[in-house]
Design an enzyme around this catalytic site. Structure first.
Site, mmCIF file in Angstrom:
data_model
loop_
_atom_site.group_PDB
_atom_site.id
_atom_site.type_symbol
_atom_site.label_atom_id
_atom_site.label_comp_id
_atom_site.label_asym_id
_atom_site.label_seq_id
_atom_site.Cartn_x
_atom_site.Cartn_y
_atom_site.Cartn_z
ATOM 1 N N PHE A 121 -38.629 26.842 -21.196
ATOM 2 C CA PHE A 121 -37.320 26.988 -20.547
ATOM 3 C C PHE A 121 -37.130 28.458 -20.206
ATOM 4 O O PHE A 121 -37.722 29.333 -20.849
ATOM 5 C CB PHE A 121 -36.212 26.522 -21.507
ATOM 6 N N GLN A 234 -21.244 31.263 -16.952
ATOM 7 C CA GLN A 234 -22.588 31.010 -16.431
ATOM 8 C C GLN A 234 -22.564 30.053 -15.240
ATOM 9 O O GLN A 234 -21.999 28.960 -15.336
ATOM 10 C CB GLN A 234 -23.459 30.400 -17.527
ATOM 11 N N HIS A 236 -25.045 27.887 -13.400
ATOM 12 C CA HIS A 236 -26.408 27.360 -13.494
ATOM 13 C C HIS A 236 -27.003 27.410 -12.093
ATOM 14 O O HIS A 236 -26.345 27.047 -11.121
ATOM 15 C CB HIS A 236 -26.359 25.920 -14.020
ATOM 16 N N LEU A 250 -25.526 18.599 -12.254
ATOM 17 C CA LEU A 250 -26.632 19.443 -12.705
ATOM 18 C C LEU A 250 -28.013 18.885 -12.382
ATOM 19 O O LEU A 250 -28.253 17.691 -12.492
ATOM 20 C CB LEU A 250 -26.541 19.654 -14.218
ATOM 21 N N GLU A 253 -32.700 22.427 -15.992
ATOM 22 C CA GLU A 253 -33.696 23.499 -16.001
ATOM 23 C C GLU A 253 -35.066 22.966 -16.419
ATOM 24 O O GLU A 253 -36.094 23.593 -16.187
ATOM 25 C CB GLU A 253 -33.230 24.592 -16.973
ATOM 26 N N ARG A 284 -31.040 32.450 -16.285
ATOM 27 C CA ARG A 284 -30.208 31.738 -15.315
ATOM 28 C C ARG A 284 -29.421 32.672 -14.397
ATOM 29 O O ARG A 284 -29.226 32.371 -13.223
ATOM 30 C CB ARG A 284 -29.231 30.827 -16.065
ATOM 31 N N HIS A 349 -21.177 26.312 -14.993
ATOM 32 C CA HIS A 349 -21.848 25.487 -15.996
ATOM 33 C C HIS A 349 -21.374 25.714 -17.421
ATOM 34 O O HIS A 349 -21.184 24.774 -18.169
ATOM 35 C CB HIS A 349 -23.344 25.787 -15.900
ATOM 36 N N ARG A 384 -26.239 32.973 -21.470
ATOM 37 C CA ARG A 384 -26.872 32.076 -22.453
ATOM 38 C C ARG A 384 -28.219 31.593 -21.935
ATOM 39 O O ARG A 384 -28.363 31.257 -20.768
ATOM 40 C CB ARG A 384 -25.982 30.857 -22.713
HETATM 41 C C1 LIG Z 1 -25.305 18.476 -17.252
HETATM 42 C C2 LIG Z 1 -25.406 19.422 -18.412
HETATM 43 C C3 LIG Z 1 -26.632 19.582 -19.047
HETATM 44 C C4 LIG Z 1 -26.740 20.447 -20.141
HETATM 45 N N1 LIG Z 1 -27.955 20.555 -20.764
HETATM 46 C C5 LIG Z 1 -28.070 21.350 -21.856
HETATM 47 C C6 LIG Z 1 -29.310 21.438 -22.565
HETATM 48 O O1 LIG Z 1 -30.287 20.790 -22.218
HETATM 49 N N2 LIG Z 1 -29.375 22.248 -23.639
HETATM 50 C C7 LIG Z 1 -28.309 22.985 -24.066
HETATM 51 O O2 LIG Z 1 -28.441 23.708 -25.046
HETATM 52 N N3 LIG Z 1 -27.114 22.908 -23.422
HETATM 53 C C8 LIG Z 1 -26.961 22.103 -22.344
HETATM 54 N N4 LIG Z 1 -25.758 22.013 -21.694
HETATM 55 C C9 LIG Z 1 -24.587 22.685 -22.273
HETATM 56 C C10 LIG Z 1 -24.084 21.865 -23.460
HETATM 57 O O3 LIG Z 1 -24.217 20.495 -23.172
HETATM 58 C C11 LIG Z 1 -22.616 22.165 -23.785
HETATM 59 O O4 LIG Z 1 -22.442 23.541 -23.882
HETATM 60 C C12 LIG Z 1 -22.259 21.529 -25.111
HETATM 61 O O5 LIG Z 1 -22.562 20.158 -25.088
HETATM 62 C C13 LIG Z 1 -20.808 21.739 -25.502
HETATM 63 O O6 LIG Z 1 -20.589 21.019 -26.680
HETATM 64 P P1 LIG Z 1 -19.232 21.122 -27.490
HETATM 65 O O7 LIG Z 1 -19.386 20.229 -28.672
HETATM 66 O O8 LIG Z 1 -18.868 22.525 -27.714
HETATM 67 O O9 LIG Z 1 -18.145 20.519 -26.497
HETATM 68 P P2 LIG Z 1 -18.095 19.145 -25.686
HETATM 69 O O10 LIG Z 1 -19.323 18.344 -25.783
HETATM 70 O O11 LIG Z 1 -17.596 19.530 -24.338
HETATM 71 O O12 LIG Z 1 -16.985 18.320 -26.451
HETATM 72 C C14 LIG Z 1 -15.632 18.689 -26.394
HETATM 73 C C15 LIG Z 1 -14.831 17.664 -27.141
HETATM 74 O O13 LIG Z 1 -13.495 18.135 -27.249
HETATM 75 C C16 LIG Z 1 -12.593 17.117 -26.884
HETATM 76 N N5 LIG Z 1 -11.368 17.750 -26.417
HETATM 77 C C17 LIG Z 1 -11.226 18.711 -25.480
HETATM 78 N N6 LIG Z 1 -9.929 19.060 -25.378
HETATM 79 C C18 LIG Z 1 -9.253 18.299 -26.267
HETATM 80 C C19 LIG Z 1 -7.888 18.184 -26.628
HETATM 81 N N7 LIG Z 1 -6.934 18.927 -26.055
HETATM 82 N N8 LIG Z 1 -7.543 17.282 -27.570
HETATM 83 C C20 LIG Z 1 -8.465 16.496 -28.159
HETATM 84 N N9 LIG Z 1 -9.785 16.584 -27.857
HETATM 85 C C21 LIG Z 1 -10.157 17.470 -26.932
HETATM 86 C C22 LIG Z 1 -13.332 16.303 -25.859
HETATM 87 O O14 LIG Z 1 -12.786 15.021 -25.739
HETATM 88 C C23 LIG Z 1 -14.741 16.302 -26.469
HETATM 89 O O15 LIG Z 1 -14.810 15.310 -27.445
HETATM 90 C C24 LIG Z 1 -25.621 21.170 -20.586
HETATM 91 C C25 LIG Z 1 -24.405 21.020 -19.936
HETATM 92 C C26 LIG Z 1 -24.304 20.158 -18.852
HETATM 93 C C27 LIG Z 1 -22.998 20.021 -18.135
#
Ligand SMILES: Cc1cc2nc3c(=O)[nH]c(=O)nc-3n(C[C@H](O)[C@H](O)[C@H](O)COP(=O)(O)OP(=O)(O)OC[C@H]3O[C@@H](n4cnc5c(N)ncnc54)[C@H](O)[C@@H]3O)c2cc1C
Length: 576
Positions: A121, A234, A236, A250, A253, A284, A349, A384
């Protein structure tokens, strides 16, 4: 207030993505009575979309890999603005967190000798990303969810938190509404963890899901917590640019990791000009700027992107290693990527910035409030590396859950303040039946247009100043938004009225921090300050609440003396 639904827990985790689930599991393992609250259904959080992999220096396919190299790569990727201790803990603990996932039932792709396979990556010196095809987030979330539901955690789905409650200086609970019926609900907590993800919905072109409206940043800031590194957003390099309905979606990568080649309209492999050493596997920020520049200078593809090609790889390899990408392009754009190139361009992203936390415990600057995952800041500095988010969620999710559980230990149920609850409910009620006349959708569109044009990949003083002024105006107008329909049940216009307030806090913080940083670094590119600056190389921008206003403070990057030789060694290697 007696009629409002109330629940009391030692630890309340808001957000059920990878970070929230991992935090809740850790809190429950410490013996805390734990609740998990999320806007969508369990299993549908944004993390499910993650594709390419989890970065962890296991050394399964690259025996030379170890935590030191991962730490150095992360620091180099973040242009040395990372919180050093966070980057250290992350690199050291990611391998154990991934092995633990495997023990909990996570199934990853294998090497011929049955170890977890690891792929290349951008910005990672070695092949380091544990993955399952290009559907890693789905497996990560499924595994954590299985573990969580067997850990005695209570889950409140489709419940949106709108306000944190305080007892003196300490956060002691939250108020929200149930999306299904619009009824209000309160939570009393010994300690509360925010794991609410990012805020891509502030931009028009984004890879982010509908949930990413920056609620955690807004809730924490409202409660008095500091935000850090907000100028670093970021983009992407590779999102879909066509057809119109899927712009921003997306293109992982992993496509470049598996050997994808970027070309412009003349057929040139243009990354040879921007980063001859790493080419498509550059970081990125570099690849996104390169694509943006190619398009701007007239060498773009027909739909305003560039070409990304894997058709030189065996077709069965493409279908096996990149099954989602194959389906995505076939079904959405009618393109068979085993035969011809994809068209791709930058898409908003990921937030490097977020709630400022203690590296060891995830504690914010407000007692009783913890944060983890994308809504927290510090780990990734100015940029990142791919794969470092999923590992960040596992490492710091666990630490925040433990930190919150210890903090909550032996605290009884808090006294919730009726006046604060009434105020939070009054705000939501106004958005349905108050005198306001502003349309939340129109304001959201204006906000996205401003962020897209003036706070995007390339920035300058004039554009950022305009953006700050425009956003201030939008914030004033957002005080009188009202949904077109007054119903309480599943009313997206009503929900957006509240989400908009969070997106405005985030957007104003990003624009103001970007205006302050007079240099270009990582994801922050100033046309009027194109070079690194010595002062800013040593400072993070911290956004603090100041009465009803905002104060921006440059603060020295938190460093760790023992790690100086590793950092200097990497800087020296980059110079030669
Ligand atoms: C298409 C895509 C591909 C990606 N691929 C990768 C990868 O291969 N490797 C990598 O390291 N990263 C990757 N990323 C980045 C990574 O997926 C995210 O940064 C990460 O999943 C964020 O996780 P999180 O648990 O912080 O938040 P999230 O998964 O966004 O979860 C947030 C949670 O908070 C809840 N929430 C939000 N606001 C409220 C509220 N007011 N009240 C109650 N609940 C709330 C939502 O319902 C959800 O349950 C990718 C991102 C995308 C978009």
């Amino acid at each position: 207030m007696a009629s409002i639904e109330r629940h009391d827990y030692d630890v309340v985790v808001i957000g059920a993505g990878g970070a929230g689930l991992r935090a809740a599991i850790a809190a429950a393992e410490e013996g805390a009575r734990t609740a998990l609250v999320c806007k969508s259904l369990l299993g549908k959080a944004h993390t499910v979309m993650a594709e390419g992999g989890v970065a962890a220096a296991l050394g399964n396919v690259a025996p030379d890999d170890n935590w030191r190299v991962h730490f150095q790569d992360t620091m180099f990727g973040g242009k040395y603005l990372n919180n050093w201790h966070m980057a250290e803990l992350h690199a050291k603990e990611a391998p154990d967190r991934v092995r633990e996932l495997e023990q909990w039932g996570g199934v990853f792709d294998r090497t011929p000798d049955r170890k977890m396979s690891q792929r290349a990556f951008g910005g990672h010196t070695h092949r380091r990303l544990v993955h399952i095809g290009d559907r890693t987030g789905l497996e990560l979330l499924r595994t954590l969810q299985d573990k969580a539901v067997h850990s005695g955690i209570d889950v409140f789905m489709e419940c949106t938190i709108t306000r944190l409650l305080k007892e003196g200086e300490r956060v002691c609970g939250a108020v929200g509404y149930r999306r299904a019926d619009g009824n209000f609900v309160t939570f009393g907590s010994g300690a509360l963890v925010l794991a609410t993800g990012g805020a891509g919905k502030c931009w028009r072109i984004t890879s982010n899901s509908w949930e990413c409206t920056g609620d955690g940043y807004g809730l924490a800031f409202g409660a008095g917590a500091d935000l850090i590194d907000m100028e670093f957003v970021q983009f992407h390099p590779t999102g879909m640019v066509w057809p119109p309905g899927v712009v921003g979606l997306l293109v992982t990568e992993a496509v470049r990791g598996e050997g994808g080649i970027l070309r412009n309209s003349t057929g040139e492999r243009f990354m040879e000009r921007y980063d001859p050493k790493r080419l498509e596997l550059s970081t990125r920020d570099v690849v996104a700027r390169a694509i943006f520049t190619e398009v701007k200078e007239g060498r773009g593809s027909p739909h305003g992107g560039v070409f990304l090609d894997v058709s030189h790889l065996p077709a069965d390899t493409v279908r096996r290693k990149l099954p989602s990408m194959y389906d995505q392009f076939m079904e959405l754009a009618g393109v068979d990527i085993t035969r011809g190139p994809m068209e791709v361009g930058p898409t908003c992203h990921y937030f490097m910035g977020g709630i400022r936390v203690n590296a060891e415990t995830g504690a914010s600057s407000v007692p009783g409030l913890f944060a983890t995952g994308e809504c927290s800041g510090g780990m990734n500095g100015a940029n990142r590396l791919g794969g470092n988010s999923l590992s960040d969620l596992l490492v710091f999710g666990r630490r925040a859950g433990q930190g919150a559980a210890h903090d909550a230990a032996d605290r009884g149920a808090p006294q919730l303040d009726d006046a604060q609850i009434e105020d939070a409910i009054g705000e939501m009620t106004r958005y349905r039946s108050g005198p306001g006349t502003e349309d939340p959708y129109a304001l959201h569109a204006e906000l996205q247009a401003t962020m897209q044009s003036d706070v995007g990949i390339f920035r300058d003083e004039a554009g950022l100043s305009d953006a700050v002024e425009h956003l201030d105006g939008l914030a004033r107008r957002a005080a009188s938004v009202r949904a077109a329909v007054a119903k309480r049940e599943y009313n997206p216009g009503w929900h957006l009225c509240r989400d908009l307030q969070n997106m405005l806090i985030v957007s104003r913080a990003v624009a103001r921090a970007a205006l302050l940083r007079h240099e270009s670094r990582g994801a922050h590119s100033r046309l009027d300050f194109p070079a690194y600056d010595d002062y800013w190389s040593e400072h993070n921008v911290v956004v603090c609440k100041d009465g009803d206003g905002v104060r921006l403070e440059p603060q020295p990057v938190p460093k760790t003396r023992d790690l100086i030789p590793l950092v200097e060694q990497r800087k020296e290697a980059e110079r030669t």
